[in-house]
Design a protein around this motif. Sequence first.
Motif, PDB file in Angstrom:
ATOM      1  N   ALA A   1      -6.532   7.361   2.998  1.00  0.00           N
ATOM      2  CA  ALA A   1      -5.899   8.172   4.055  1.00  0.00           C
ATOM      3  C   ALA A   1      -5.702   9.580   3.492  1.00  0.00           C
ATOM      4  O   ALA A   1      -4.740   9.858   2.784  1.00  0.00           O
ATOM      5  CB  ALA A   1      -4.565   7.559   4.457  1.00  0.00           C
TER       6      ALA A   1
ATOM      7  N   GLN B   1       5.284   3.506   2.127  1.00  0.00           N
ATOM      8  CA  GLN B   1       6.140   3.050   1.027  1.00  0.00           C
ATOM      9  C   GLN B   1       6.843   1.751   1.466  1.00  0.00           C
ATOM     10  O   GLN B   1       8.068   1.671   1.531  1.00  0.00           O
ATOM     11  CB  GLN B   1       7.137   4.150   0.620  1.00  0.00           C
ATOM     12  CG  GLN B   1       7.957   3.846  -0.625  1.00  0.00           C
ATOM     13  CD  GLN B   1       7.146   3.921  -1.920  1.00  0.00           C
ATOM     14  OE1 GLN B   1       5.972   4.254  -1.914  1.00  0.00           O
ATOM     15  NE2 GLN B   1       7.747   3.593  -3.040  1.00  0.00           N
TER      16      GLN B   1
ATOM     17  N   PHE C   1       0.970   0.805   1.158  1.00  0.00           N
ATOM     18  CA  PHE C   1       1.036   0.276  -0.209  1.00  0.00           C
ATOM     19  C   PHE C   1       1.890   1.227  -1.050  1.00  0.00           C
ATOM     20  O   PHE C   1       1.622   2.422  -1.100  1.00  0.00           O
ATOM     21  CB  PHE C   1      -0.380   0.129  -0.770  1.00  0.00           C
ATOM     22  CG  PHE C   1      -1.262  -0.716   0.106  1.00  0.00           C
ATOM     23  CD1 PHE C   1      -1.247  -2.100   0.001  1.00  0.00           C
ATOM     24  CD2 PHE C   1      -2.059  -0.130   1.094  1.00  0.00           C
ATOM     25  CE1 PHE C   1      -2.033  -2.885   0.841  1.00  0.00           C
ATOM     26  CE2 PHE C   1      -2.842  -0.904   1.933  1.00  0.00           C
ATOM     27  CZ  PHE C   1      -2.834  -2.286   1.819  1.00  0.00           C
TER      28      PHE C   1
ATOM     29  N   GLU D   1      -6.209   1.192   4.368  1.00  0.00           N
ATOM     30  CA  GLU D   1      -6.139   2.655   4.370  1.00  0.00           C
ATOM     31  C   GLU D   1      -5.053   3.141   3.415  1.00  0.00           C
ATOM     32  O   GLU D   1      -4.085   3.783   3.821  1.00  0.00           O
ATOM     33  CB  GLU D   1      -5.866   3.158   5.796  1.00  0.00           C
ATOM     34  CG  GLU D   1      -6.919   2.720   6.797  1.00  0.00           C
ATOM     35  CD  GLU D   1      -6.597   3.130   8.239  1.00  0.00           C
ATOM     36  OE1 GLU D   1      -5.461   3.590   8.502  1.00  0.00           O
ATOM     37  OE2 GLU D   1      -7.488   2.977   9.086  1.00  0.00           O
TER      38      GLU D   1
ATOM     39  N   GLY E   1      -2.947   5.354   1.017  1.00  0.00           N
ATOM     40  CA  GLY E   1      -2.804   6.793   0.784  1.00  0.00           C
ATOM     41  C   GLY E   1      -1.966   7.000  -0.454  1.00  0.00           C
ATOM     42  O   GLY E   1      -2.463   7.074  -1.582  1.00  0.00           O
TER      43      GLY E   1
HETATM   44  C1  PLP Z   1      -0.674   8.044   6.828  1.00  0.00           C
HETATM   45  C2  PLP Z   1      -1.574   6.938   7.198  1.00  0.00           C
HETATM   46  C3  PLP Z   1      -2.042   6.054   6.216  1.00  0.00           C
HETATM   47  C4  PLP Z   1      -1.589   6.103   4.775  1.00  0.00           C
HETATM   48  O1  PLP Z   1      -0.287   5.704   4.636  1.00  0.00           O
HETATM   49  P1  PLP Z   1       0.350   5.500   3.172  1.00  0.00           P
HETATM   50  O2  PLP Z   1       1.703   5.031   3.450  1.00  0.00           O
HETATM   51  O3  PLP Z   1       0.281   6.815   2.476  1.00  0.00           O
HETATM   52  O4  PLP Z   1      -0.483   4.476   2.475  1.00  0.00           O
HETATM   53  C5  PLP Z   1      -2.952   5.082   6.596  1.00  0.00           C
HETATM   54  N1  PLP Z   1      -3.375   4.981   7.873  1.00  0.00           N
HETATM   55  C6  PLP Z   1      -2.947   5.814   8.836  1.00  0.00           C
HETATM   56  C7  PLP Z   1      -3.473   5.647  10.215  1.00  0.00           C
HETATM   57  C8  PLP Z   1      -2.029   6.805   8.535  1.00  0.00           C
HETATM   58  O5  PLP Z   1      -1.585   7.616   9.504  1.00  0.00           O
END
Ligand code: PLP
Length: 401
Positions: A58, A192, A229, A265, A267
């Motif tokens: 992400a 988180q 994650f 996904e 991030g």
């Molecule tokens: C922000 C986002 C993520 C990543 O989220 P994290 O908590 O950073 O892992 C994944 N998918 C979508 C659709 C998001 O908006």
Amino acid sequence: MTAALTAALPDSWPAALAPDCLAVIDMPTPYLVTDLDTVAQKLAAFTSALPGVLPFYAMKCNPSPEILRTLADGGASFEIASLGELRALQRLGVDPARVLYSNPVKPPAHIAAAYAAGLWRFSFDSPNELRKIAQHAPGSAVYLRLHVDDSASSFPLSRKFGAEPHEARDLLTLARRLGLRPYGLTFHVGSQCATAAAWRQALGVCGSIMAGLLRDGIQLEMLDLGGGFPARYVGDVPSIEEIGAAVLPAVAQLLPYRPGLLAAEPGRHLVAEAGVLAATVIGREVRAGQNWLFLDVGAYHGMMETIQLPTGWDYPVRSSAPGPGRVAFTVTGPSCDSSDTMFTGLVLPAGVDVGDVLYIGSAGAYTLSYASDFNGFPPPTPVFVGAGRAAGLAAAGSGGH
Ligand SMILES: *Cc1c(COP(=O)(O)O)cnc(C)c1O
């Protein structure tokens, strides 16, 4: 090594970013150093904890080209929210056909341009968005964003997005009637997320939707576990191995069949711990009997997450100040706005003063991408070490090791 700098670094702090290594970097603060080796290791650990799950990074949480390149080299693909993010990936040579467009509400022009570039998978959570996609990306594959329980996360997202599970059947059959390909399901347990059970619970919801869709002759091709994650800051969080150990059996037990593509996904998890933000103390004052430190970065220069929660958000912090004694500080930014205050009750050496440097750990995610030059103070300069990059800095920083 100087004891003051290295005393009790948290496990999550990369050795290459130990404050005594960074202290020799000859560069004005603020800067944010990212260890690309840590990014690569996080990706490798993710893939081995969740075998068969393809990570789509992400990129909103840190879109630095060096990080995107490192993750692409490690076999990751990408999740985007806008055409701007897709263009950044294209500049690096990433094929749009491998990219997921997971923002459930998209500008029509971004849908059309992404489709023209070869991106073919779009998320949605409403009939309106389906009609938009059918018009601007006819025949493309669509995956439904579900509203799931995100109460175990620090930064919940579900108030803004997500269809209710009971709406799934109507939405995915509408997709088919509109000439779109009912492709998959996705969810986000909140950023988180502190408990692996959140994914298990969401997978249970997906499993019953998938079973119901079979009766309509719809077999989904993708299940996307979303993000959430956790990274390590100051508190304990489940490891990626613990999350993998909960998610993989849930996939086997709770789904009526295994879709061809299992996606995730991540991030924050991949990049947060890889970054350390260095900031200089520009003032020390007493306000109403409390000790205050003023830094050359504040909430608007990258530390935005510290002001997103009513409870604040703590990062591991080390200081270059030597000496005994521990004192609690309120730590604020350089601007004339009081809302850029980042920490209260942060315990630091008693002698910390103007010119000392604070090293803020686990600062690789949702920092640079939020940073502005509010009030004329520059955002942190990105610096990269590891993976053969920035060889000069890596060499300079190797003295203590
Ligand atoms: C922000 C986002 C993520 C990543 O989220 P994290 O908590 O950073 O892992 C994944 N998918 C979508 C659709 C998001 O908006």
